[in-house]
Design a protein around this motif. Structure first.
Motif, PDB file in Angstrom:
ATOM      1  N   MET A   1     -14.136  96.530  54.490  1.00 32.21           N
ATOM      2  CA  MET A   1     -14.556  95.498  55.419  1.00 32.21           C
ATOM      3  C   MET A   1     -15.531  96.103  56.426  1.00 32.21           C
ATOM      4  O   MET A   1     -15.386  97.243  56.836  1.00 32.21           O
ATOM      5  N   SER A   2     -16.510  95.302  56.811  1.00 25.37           N
ATOM      6  CA  SER A   2     -17.480  95.797  57.775  1.00 25.37           C
ATOM      7  C   SER A   2     -17.858  94.693  58.758  1.00 25.37           C
ATOM      8  O   SER A   2     -17.359  93.576  58.671  1.00 25.37           O
ATOM      9  N   GLU A   3     -18.738  95.039  59.647  1.00 23.17           N
ATOM     10  CA  GLU A   3     -19.200  94.106  60.678  1.00 23.17           C
ATOM     11  C   GLU A   3     -20.715  94.129  60.711  1.00 23.17           C
ATOM     12  O   GLU A   3     -21.330  95.179  60.562  1.00 23.17           O
ATOM     13  N   ARG A   4     -21.310  92.959  60.890  1.00 18.77           N
ATOM     14  CA  ARG A   4     -22.762  92.842  61.066  1.00 18.77           C
ATOM     15  C   ARG A   4     -23.007  92.139  62.389  1.00 18.77           C
ATOM     16  O   ARG A   4     -22.307  91.180  62.727  1.00 18.77           O
ATOM     17  N   VAL A   5     -24.020  92.598  63.107  1.00 19.43           N
ATOM     18  CA  VAL A   5     -24.367  92.005  64.392  1.00 19.43           C
ATOM     19  C   VAL A   5     -25.843  91.640  64.366  1.00 19.43           C
ATOM     20  O   VAL A   5     -26.694  92.449  63.990  1.00 19.43           O
ATOM     21  N   PHE A   6     -26.127  90.404  64.764  1.00 20.33           N
ATOM     22  CA  PHE A   6     -27.490  89.887  64.837  1.00 20.33           C
ATOM     23  C   PHE A   6     -27.705  89.380  66.262  1.00 20.33           C
ATOM     24  O   PHE A   6     -26.803  88.775  66.850  1.00 20.33           O
ATOM     25  N   ARG A   7     -28.909  89.609  66.816  1.00 15.60           N
ATOM     26  CA  ARG A   7     -29.204  89.165  68.190  1.00 15.60           C
ATOM     27  C   ARG A   7     -30.588  88.554  68.260  1.00 15.60           C
ATOM     28  O   ARG A   7     -31.499  88.967  67.533  1.00 15.60           O
ATOM     29  N   ILE A   8     -30.712  87.616  69.212  1.00 13.37           N
ATOM     30  CA  ILE A   8     -32.017  87.019  69.477  1.00 13.37           C
ATOM     31  C   ILE A   8     -32.028  86.507  70.909  1.00 13.37           C
ATOM     32  O   ILE A   8     -30.980  86.159  71.463  1.00 13.37           O
ATOM     33  N   LYS A   9     -33.202  86.482  71.507  1.00 11.90           N
ATOM     34  CA  LYS A   9     -33.378  85.881  72.834  1.00 11.90           C
ATOM     35  C   LYS A   9     -34.043  84.529  72.642  1.00 11.90           C
ATOM     36  O   LYS A   9     -35.036  84.408  71.913  1.00 11.90           O
ATOM     37  N   ILE A  10     -33.478  83.530  73.316  1.00 11.01           N
ATOM     38  CA  ILE A  10     -33.972  82.157  73.195  1.00 11.01           C
ATOM     39  C   ILE A  10     -34.312  81.639  74.578  1.00 11.01           C
ATOM     40  O   ILE A  10     -33.513  81.759  75.508  1.00 11.01           O
ATOM     41  N   SER A  11     -35.491  81.047  74.695  1.00 17.90           N
ATOM     42  CA  SER A  11     -35.923  80.449  75.966  1.00 17.90           C
ATOM     43  C   SER A  11     -35.556  78.966  75.964  1.00 17.90           C
ATOM     44  O   SER A  11     -36.369  78.107  75.622  1.00 17.90           O
ATOM     45  N   ALA A  12     -34.315  78.703  76.325  1.00 18.20           N
ATOM     46  CA  ALA A  12     -33.801  77.333  76.361  1.00 18.20           C
ATOM     47  C   ALA A  12     -32.518  77.331  77.194  1.00 18.20           C
ATOM     48  O   ALA A  12     -31.869  78.377  77.325  1.00 18.20           O
ATOM     49  N   PRO A  13     -32.141  76.177  77.717  1.00 20.08           N
ATOM     50  CA  PRO A  13     -30.872  76.112  78.453  1.00 20.08           C
ATOM     51  C   PRO A  13     -29.697  76.460  77.542  1.00 20.08           C
ATOM     52  O   PRO A  13     -29.660  76.074  76.370  1.00 20.08           O
ATOM     53  N   ILE A  14     -28.737  77.182  78.081  1.00 20.95           N
ATOM     54  CA  ILE A  14     -27.577  77.616  77.311  1.00 20.95           C
ATOM     55  C   ILE A  14     -26.839  76.419  76.710  1.00 20.95           C
ATOM     56  O   ILE A  14     -26.320  76.484  75.593  1.00 20.95           O
ATOM     57  N   GLU A  15     -26.806  75.301  77.430  1.00 23.93           N
ATOM     58  CA  GLU A  15     -26.112  74.107  76.948  1.00 23.93           C
ATOM     59  C   GLU A  15     -26.769  73.549  75.685  1.00 23.93           C
ATOM     60  O   GLU A  15     -26.090  73.041  74.793  1.00 23.93           O
ATOM     61  N   ARG A  16     -28.091  73.621  75.605  1.00 26.70           N
ATOM     62  CA  ARG A  16     -28.802  73.138  74.414  1.00 26.70           C
ATOM     63  C   ARG A  16     -28.460  74.012  73.210  1.00 26.70           C
ATOM     64  O   ARG A  16     -28.253  73.518  72.107  1.00 26.70           O
ATOM     65  N   ILE A  17     -28.410  75.306  73.422  1.00 31.08           N
ATOM     66  CA  ILE A  17     -28.086  76.235  72.339  1.00 31.08           C
ATOM     67  C   ILE A  17     -26.645  75.996  71.876  1.00 31.08           C
ATOM     68  O   ILE A  17     -26.365  75.918  70.678  1.00 31.08           O
ATOM     69  N   TRP A  18     -25.741  75.857  72.838  1.00 35.81           N
ATOM     70  CA  TRP A  18     -24.333  75.587  72.523  1.00 35.81           C
ATOM     71  C   TRP A  18     -24.213  74.311  71.685  1.00 35.81           C
ATOM     72  O   TRP A  18     -23.497  74.284  70.680  1.00 35.81           O
ATOM     73  N   HIS A  19     -24.933  73.278  72.095  1.00 37.58           N
ATOM     74  CA  HIS A  19     -24.892  72.012  71.359  1.00 37.58           C
ATOM     75  C   HIS A  19     -25.359  72.197  69.915  1.00 37.58           C
ATOM     76  O   HIS A  19     -24.750  71.661  68.984  1.00 37.58           O
ATOM     77  N   GLU A  20     -26.419  72.944  69.714  1.00 31.19           N
ATOM     78  CA  GLU A  20     -26.934  73.177  68.357  1.00 31.19           C
ATOM     79  C   GLU A  20     -25.886  73.859  67.475  1.00 31.19           C
ATOM     80  O   GLU A  20     -25.832  73.607  66.276  1.00 31.19           O
ATOM     81  N   LEU A  21     -25.066  74.709  68.063  1.00 31.19           N
ATOM     82  CA  LEU A  21     -24.060  75.455  67.297  1.00 31.19           C
ATOM     83  C   LEU A  21     -22.760  74.695  67.071  1.00 31.19           C
ATOM     84  O   LEU A  21     -22.004  75.023  66.151  1.00 31.19           O
ATOM     85  N   THR A  22     -22.488  73.704  67.896  1.00 30.13           N
ATOM     86  CA  THR A  22     -21.176  73.045  67.835  1.00 30.13           C
ATOM     87  C   THR A  22     -21.241  71.544  67.596  1.00 30.13           C
ATOM     88  O   THR A  22     -20.200  70.894  67.560  1.00 30.13           O
TER      89      THR A  22
END
Length: 173
Positions: free
Chosen positions: A1-22
């Motif tokens: 078993m392993s772990e992968r980590v991905f990151r990105i910076k997004i210029s948008a309100p955190i609430e908009r990003i949260w909405h897109e994910l949920t």
């Protein structure tokens, strides 16, 4: 078993990003145009990612963490494979200046499996498209065409992916 980590910076309100994910009221354009289904968006609740028609379940799991708008996590099992379950964590951190760092962490990836191969490239795809959508740029034509084909070719999915084979059960069932 392993772990992968991905990151990105997004210029948008955190609430908009949260909405897109949920969001559960429309397809998740960042996540292969799948629809999130759950009984409630809270720890222990069953969750699935389904095709647009709802006839097939692509991912089956349970919500592990729901701490709006900072951390959403769930177990993850592709229904078309017999691979072990892993965990998917979305962590959102405001950086200031209108930027949010989104970390996608996949924990317990079963290496050498179809799930492992899909997860190795899926994180970059998801975050790239999440950024485009959250920043209001929309999806590229190539992605729209891919989604169109996926939606019209779901009949090729194995019988085991049919929603009838994956009833959503409450915790403890």
């Amino acid at each position: 078993m392993s772990e992968r980590v991905f990151r990105i910076k997004i210029s948008a309100p955190i609430e908009r990003i949260w909405h897109e994910l949920t969001k559960t009221d429309e397809a998740q354009g960042a996540i292969y145009d799948a629809w999130l289904h759950t009984t409630v968006l809270g720890p222990g609740a069953p969750m699935q990612m389904r095709t647009g028609s709802g006839k097939n379940v692509i991912v089956d799991g349970r919500v592990l963490v729901c701490n709006p708008p900072h951390h959403f996590a769930h177990t993850h099992r592709f229904t078309q494979h017999d691979d072990p379950v892993c965990e998917v964590h979305y962590e959102l951190k405001e950086l200031g200046g209108g930027e949010v760092e989104v970390t996608l962490r996949v924990v317990g990836i079963p290496e050498g499996t179809a799930t492992g191969k899909a997860m190795a490239s899926g994180g970059d795809f998801i975050l790239k498209h999440l950024k485009l959508l959250a920043e209001g740029q929309g999806l590229p034509l190539s992605t729209k065409l891919m989604y169109f084909m996926m939606n019209h070719m779901e009949f090729v999915l194995p019988q085991r992916c049919r929603s009838a084979n994956w009833p959503m059960k409450a915790k403890g069932d």
